[in-house]
Design an enzyme around this catalytic site. Structure first.
Site, short mmCIF file in Angstrom:
data_model
loop_
_atom_site.label_atom_id
_atom_site.label_comp_id
_atom_site.label_asym_id
_atom_site.label_seq_id
_atom_site.Cartn_x
_atom_site.Cartn_y
_atom_site.Cartn_z
N VAL A 264 0.84 -1.21 0.00
CA VAL A 264 0.00 0.00 0.00
C VAL A 264 0.88 1.27 0.00
CG1 VAL A 264 -0.23 0.07 2.54
CG2 VAL A 264 -1.99 1.10 1.09
N HIS A 265 0.47 2.28 -0.76
CA HIS A 265 1.22 3.54 -0.82
C HIS A 265 0.28 4.69 -1.12
CE1 HIS A 265 1.29 1.51 -4.73
NE2 HIS A 265 1.29 2.70 -5.29
N VAL A 266 0.62 5.85 -0.58
CA VAL A 266 -0.16 7.07 -0.80
C VAL A 266 0.50 7.87 -1.91
CG1 VAL A 266 -1.06 9.18 0.25
CG2 VAL A 266 -0.73 7.12 1.66
#
Ligand SMILES: [Zn+2]
Length: 176
Positions: free
Chosen positions: A123-125
């Site tokens: 997961v990454h923003v």
């Protein structure tokens, strides 16, 4: 971000690259190489997170902020990881504002391939700087504008900006 409006044809290389190297996580690879000079596009690393310049940006200054731990979803993140991640989202907005003066930002997370995640396992923003009229200009001039600054030059510029007062150093913050 709205990929219908932002024209980024080089992203096909990213999609094909992911397909070619199934099983290899570039965020984990970048995190592992963060301390080696000249490798990767790591802007900074906190105790629990990493900030990487997107090699295939939607726009100039497109950053990826991810937990160091290889987790697919925020539901797997601890409170501490969430706090660290969001601190970095805040600080990177400040940093980009100082360094390249965007008019606005898209901040978002794509969860799952159907939602547009190029790397669904980690997961990454996305933090994407935006300028007034950038979509219109891009649709005409494309990479002439977007690649006007090389990623390594930009990385140097952002690292320099991170030294100025007001940007909290994630290392020192996490030790409080
Ligand atoms: Zn990973």
């Amino acid at each position: 971000m709205d990929r219908k409006n932002l024209w980024a044809p080089w992203r096909i290389g990213y999609i094909q690259g992911i397909a070619d190297k199934a099983g290899e996580c570039f965020l984990c690879r970048e995190a592992a190489h963060a301390d080696q000079h000249g490798t990767g596009l790591v802007l900074l690393r906190s105790r629990l997170s990493i900030v990487v310049l997107n090699r295939f940006p939607y726009n100039n200054g497109h950053l990826l902020i991810a937990p160091l731990r290889h987790i697919a979803d925020l539901t797997e993140a601890t409170d501490e990881e969430m706090l660290d991640l969001m601190h970095l989202v805040r600080d990177m907005q400040t940093l980009l504002s100082r360094a390249i003066s965007p008019h606005g930002f898209n901040v978002g997370i794509n969860l799952g391939r159907c939602a547009g995640a190029g790397l669904p396992g980690h997961v990454h923003v996305h933090v994407v700087p935006r300028w007034n009229g950038d979509t219109n200009f891009m649709s005409v001039c494309g990479d002439t504008k977007l690649i006007s600054q090389s990623l390594t030059d930009l990385l140097d510029q952002l690292k320099e900006a991170a030294k100025t007062p007001g940007i909290q150093k994630p290392e020192s913050r996490s030790q409080k």
